[in-house]
Design an enzyme around this catalytic site. Sequence first.
Site, PDB file in Angstrom:
ATOM      1  N   ARG A 136      -4.169  11.245 -11.481  1.00 44.11           N
ATOM      2  CA  ARG A 136      -2.864  11.849 -11.205  1.00 44.11           C
ATOM      3  C   ARG A 136      -1.934  11.545 -12.379  1.00 44.11           C
ATOM      4  O   ARG A 136      -2.317  10.851 -13.305  1.00 44.11           O
ATOM      5  CB  ARG A 136      -2.290  11.339  -9.885  1.00 44.11           C
ATOM      6  CG  ARG A 136      -2.155   9.845  -9.810  1.00 44.11           C
ATOM      7  CD  ARG A 136      -1.584   9.417  -8.467  1.00 44.11           C
ATOM      8  NE  ARG A 136      -1.687   7.979  -8.309  1.00 44.11           N
ATOM      9  CZ  ARG A 136      -1.275   7.298  -7.267  1.00 44.11           C
ATOM     10  NH1 ARG A 136      -0.715   7.926  -6.257  1.00 44.11           N
ATOM     11  NH2 ARG A 136      -1.406   5.995  -7.205  1.00 44.11           N
ATOM     12  N   GLU A 175       6.647   8.192  -8.058  1.00 42.30           N
ATOM     13  CA  GLU A 175       6.596   7.092  -9.039  1.00 42.30           C
ATOM     14  C   GLU A 175       6.456   7.586 -10.488  1.00 42.30           C
ATOM     15  O   GLU A 175       5.407   7.405 -11.117  1.00 42.30           O
ATOM     16  CB  GLU A 175       5.446   6.135  -8.702  1.00 42.30           C
ATOM     17  CG  GLU A 175       5.635   5.403  -7.403  1.00 42.30           C
ATOM     18  CD  GLU A 175       4.601   4.293  -7.176  1.00 42.30           C
ATOM     19  OE1 GLU A 175       3.554   4.315  -7.836  1.00 42.30           O
ATOM     20  OE2 GLU A 175       4.853   3.417  -6.339  1.00 42.30           O
ATOM     21  N   GLU A 324       7.536   2.972   0.453  1.00 46.22           N
ATOM     22  CA  GLU A 324       6.149   2.499   0.634  1.00 46.22           C
ATOM     23  C   GLU A 324       6.148   0.972   0.612  1.00 46.22           C
ATOM     24  O   GLU A 324       6.884   0.352  -0.160  1.00 46.22           O
ATOM     25  CB  GLU A 324       5.254   2.950  -0.525  1.00 46.22           C
ATOM     26  CG  GLU A 324       5.108   4.436  -0.674  1.00 46.22           C
ATOM     27  CD  GLU A 324       4.186   4.788  -1.846  1.00 46.22           C
ATOM     28  OE1 GLU A 324       3.439   3.926  -2.334  1.00 46.22           O
ATOM     29  OE2 GLU A 324       4.226   5.951  -2.270  1.00 46.22           O
ATOM     30  N   TYR A 374     -10.186   1.245  -0.845  1.00 48.42           N
ATOM     31  CA  TYR A 374     -10.086  -0.148  -0.391  1.00 48.42           C
ATOM     32  C   TYR A 374      -8.656  -0.573  -0.039  1.00 48.42           C
ATOM     33  O   TYR A 374      -8.412  -1.719   0.274  1.00 48.42           O
ATOM     34  CB  TYR A 374     -10.606  -1.080  -1.490  1.00 48.42           C
ATOM     35  CG  TYR A 374     -12.103  -1.246  -1.516  1.00 48.42           C
ATOM     36  CD1 TYR A 374     -12.944  -0.150  -1.639  1.00 48.42           C
ATOM     37  CD2 TYR A 374     -12.672  -2.509  -1.439  1.00 48.42           C
ATOM     38  CE1 TYR A 374     -14.315  -0.303  -1.681  1.00 48.42           C
ATOM     39  CE2 TYR A 374     -14.041  -2.679  -1.481  1.00 48.42           C
ATOM     40  CZ  TYR A 374     -14.860  -1.577  -1.601  1.00 48.42           C
ATOM     41  OH  TYR A 374     -16.213  -1.740  -1.645  1.00 48.42           O
ATOM     42  N   HIS A 375      -7.705   0.350  -0.141  1.00 48.61           N
ATOM     43  CA  HIS A 375      -6.304  -0.038   0.118  1.00 48.61           C
ATOM     44  C   HIS A 375      -6.078  -0.343   1.595  1.00 48.61           C
ATOM     45  O   HIS A 375      -6.734   0.221   2.463  1.00 48.61           O
ATOM     46  CB  HIS A 375      -5.379   1.104  -0.323  1.00 48.61           C
ATOM     47  CG  HIS A 375      -3.971   0.660  -0.593  1.00 48.61           C
ATOM     48  ND1 HIS A 375      -3.070   0.404   0.414  1.00 48.61           N
ATOM     49  CD2 HIS A 375      -3.330   0.406  -1.754  1.00 48.61           C
ATOM     50  CE1 HIS A 375      -1.920   0.022  -0.130  1.00 48.61           C
ATOM     51  NE2 HIS A 375      -2.054   0.012  -1.441  1.00 48.61           N
TER      52      HIS A 375
HETATM   53  C1  GLA Z   1       1.821   3.745  -5.136  1.00 52.59           C
HETATM   54  C2  GLA Z   1       1.685   5.217  -4.875  1.00 52.59           C
HETATM   55  C3  GLA Z   1       0.836   5.546  -3.691  1.00 52.59           C
HETATM   56  C4  GLA Z   1      -0.370   4.646  -3.632  1.00 52.59           C
HETATM   57  C5  GLA Z   1       0.077   3.208  -3.612  1.00 52.59           C
HETATM   58  C6  GLA Z   1      -1.050   2.220  -3.491  1.00 52.59           C
HETATM   59  O1  GLA Z   1       2.911   3.181  -4.584  1.00 52.59           O
HETATM   60  O2  GLA Z   1       2.927   5.853  -4.739  1.00 52.59           O
HETATM   61  O3  GLA Z   1       0.432   6.899  -3.805  1.00 52.59           O
HETATM   62  O4  GLA Z   1      -1.178   4.879  -4.731  1.00 52.59           O
HETATM   63  O5  GLA Z   1       0.738   2.943  -4.825  1.00 52.59           O
HETATM   64  O6  GLA Z   1      -0.578   0.901  -3.506  1.00 52.59           O
END
Ligand code: GLA
Length: 685
Positions: A136, A175, A324, A374-375
Amino acid sequence: MMRILRLLVLLLLIASSFAVATPQSSNTTQQPGLFLGTAWYPEQWPESRWDTDLQLMQQAGIRFVRVAEFAWSTMEPQEGQYNFDWLEKAIALAQKHGIYVVLGTPTAAPPAWLTFKYPDTLRTEENGQRAKHGNRQHFDFTSERYRQFCHQIAGEMAKRFGHNPNVIGWQIDNEYATYSYDPETQRQFQEWLKKKYGTLDSLNQHWTTAYWSQTYDKWEEIPIPVGYNNPGLMLEWKRFVSDTYRSYQKNQIDAIRQYADPRQWITHNFMGWFDGFDHYVVSADLDMASWDNYVGTGQLDPAGNGMIHDLTRGFKRKNYWVMETQPGNVNWSGINNVLDKGEVREMAWEDIGHGADAVGYWQWRSALGGQEQYHGTLVGPDGKPMPLYPEVAEVGKEFAKVGDLLRGTSPVAQVAILHSYDSRWAIDWQKHTKEYDQFANFKSYYKPLHELADTIDVVNPKAPLDEYKLIVAPNLNLLPEEEAKHLLAFVQAGGHLVLGPRSGMKDQFNALLPERQPGPLASALGAHVAQYYALDQPVPLTGDFGSGEAKIWAELLQPDAADTKVLEKYGKSNGWLDDQAAIVTHNYGKGTITYVGAWLPDDAMTALAKWMIETSGVKSEFTNVPAGVEVCRRTGQGKDVFIVINHTKQPQQIALPYAMREQLRSTPPLTEIELAGRDVAVLTK
Ligand code: GLA
């Protein structure tokens, strides 16, 4: 009696006609005071599963989902063919479960058809190679063609959902982080410089390009800096990047605003301490800031995390969202440990204490494929709750219980710490000692100050300062004339300004000032820095703030005025610093200006913080709070709400300043409270 009845009927009629006439606003007023939420990716799962997911969310007290921020290939599977029906269904189903929706624009991940057909939308890496599809953030932030696609997809989404009563807001992209080094970006950078400097003579002079024969005769000769470069060029590149992200974002804001109801707010999820661009610039066009709060390896660092909350709140100088946060663990750190039991709740309350009005977990359910298998999640790949789910559900219950109490409240501070990206960049590019970690330096001021004054603002030096009693600037390396005047006005009017090491050394072009530190503030300080020293050995210190050792950095302060007071001195070390001043203070106008020349040991920093708070007349309600217990205060609607968090693992007794009710447990008024390890109290009069 009849008259009363008639009046009642009339009132009822008015009330019901209001409800019919303004369904959206009545919907809006039902929004919770505190939002618990999660990132949800319905496009990854069969529609038949959505209701089960939403039901599980509802049971956990989840009140918002952020959706669609990576769903471009589902929303526009081929160029110009839009498919929003699935999203409309998902939004409607969420509404049935009392769950509001934040829509993400999907521009952090352009689809394969787009980048394949228009490879010029892909960014170019520092080494000149084009990014490839498959990850991405592979887009080029200056590409006009890419911006047109972004405008189009954001606009189409807004056309469809801009009036949807269940959509409360938008997140632009995801982000921001990457740059592009392609010729078109370079051309735009040169244009930007031309607009700013007008003439090459002016640019050459401000950047001292005579040095190493860098003199530019044509704008086209100016490169994008890669690696360490001319400090003036490096700073302007970062400023260009900041303006470019701002316009990249504004392009989508404009597309959404063409169609969306004004009640739908627009935000972006920033990344905490990340300094890839100036966040004050990029947040200027947003309605609200938000950030993604991850611990990564280890446990929560309450002071470090609190400081970033306050930094984020300072972008718009108002409450914000944690869009998040980690449900237990991440997948991208050195050791992806799961946070301790109770620590996720502890973090959620620290978020709220610092002025967040929402906490969103990333993500709801493990995607079966993709890079983040794995998150941590709230439900597993099997769709069943993870062990953390009940803890988050407890937070959901608590948010529902005290949401109304906290609605309309926010942190109000008497102390501000100044934070500037220009200064941070300038120091990081020429640290002078590899030990100079600015996060650590900043935190060494923040931590003891926050312990004494429950609320701290972290703001840009250009922010209005009148409401503060104490302003601390731990690293104001660049001090343009205008900012110096702004600070002097604050001191003149009676405020206390405390400058940390490396202050007032450079101008707005990142050039050294032709005077000693703190440059334009030296005469008000009645002292100057004779020389700075990167320390390979600690240097003894003694004075009003006790004895100890300075490490990493020491500046030799030279008093110039008869009434400049020396508060701390160096002991014997390298000969140069022996018996010289390390901290000085001086009255100026109705206020005081203090300079701290050394990186202080913790004890001296605590004593200094106490002195700063006392001499500045900063008041707080809680005193003598046990170590590891954090007090946050939110004020508004005629009340103070205190959020008290025990960040230790042991129970703690906390004396309350006056009789207070604990609102999570609905207690009668108490004068003392015991909190178990990692537990939280929400207290009011
Ligand atoms: C970032 C991204 C999310 C995801 C998380 C994982 O904050 O915005 O899409 O990838 O990390 O920790």
